[in-house]
Design a protein around this motif. Structure first.
Motif: not given
Length: 162
Positions: A1-21
């Motif tokens: 994974m590159d940094i952009k994919q990690i940033q997108d994943l962090i955004r997704f997790v923060s908006k989805s309400g999931v506690n841990e991925v």
């Protein structure tokens, strides 16, 4: 994974309400945890049949006579700020205006920038991430002090678009 994919994943997790991925690939493993209360969903019951969680009612704003002049002053500033584009932090970390203390700032108020210009650096977990502009324009205001902690989606700069 590159940094952009990690940033997108962090955004997704923060908006989805999931506690841990947790994601594990060949030689790469990442776990993203939030401080929010976990959202429990029963995977065996279709989402349409699940009972919605009860939400706390939003507090009603209370109007105080002394606050009226302050609100009147804030309205023109809000109209003025609506003409600008806000550059927000894509991650949690420490904000730096330059690559090192003895180097000049990447951008200052009044500087003309183009899409792809480096605006600042955000240090997260000992990684220094260059934050690039997505718009062209002129820096109107720097909203964060150098070496200050920033949150995800926190406004960093106001840019007057071209």
């Amino acid at each position: 994974m590159d940094i952009k994919q990690i940033q997108d994943l962090i955004r997704f997790v923060s908006k989805s309400g999931v506690n841990e991925v947790s994601i594990e690939q060949e030689n790469f493993k990442i776990t993203i945890k939030t401080n929010e209360a976990p959202t429990y969903v029963n995977a065996t019951i279709p989402a349409a049949q699940q009972a919605p969680l009860a939400a706390a009612p939003a507090p009603q704003p209370v109007s105080l006579p002394a606050a009226a002049p302050a609100a009147a002053e804030a309205a023109p500033a809000a109209v003025e700020a609506s003409n600008y584009i806000t550059v927000k932090s894509p991650m949690i970390g420490t904000f730096y205006r330059s690559s090192s203390p003895d180097k000049p700032s990447f951008v200052n108020v009044g500087d003309e920038i183009s899409a792809g210009s480096v605006l600042c650096i955000i240090e997260a977990m000992k990684l220094f991430n260059e934050i690039e502009s997505e718009v062209s324009g002129r820096i109107v205001k720097v909203l964060v002090d150098n070496a200050s902690p920033v949150e995800y989606d926190q406004p960093l700069f106001l840019v007057e678009p071209k």
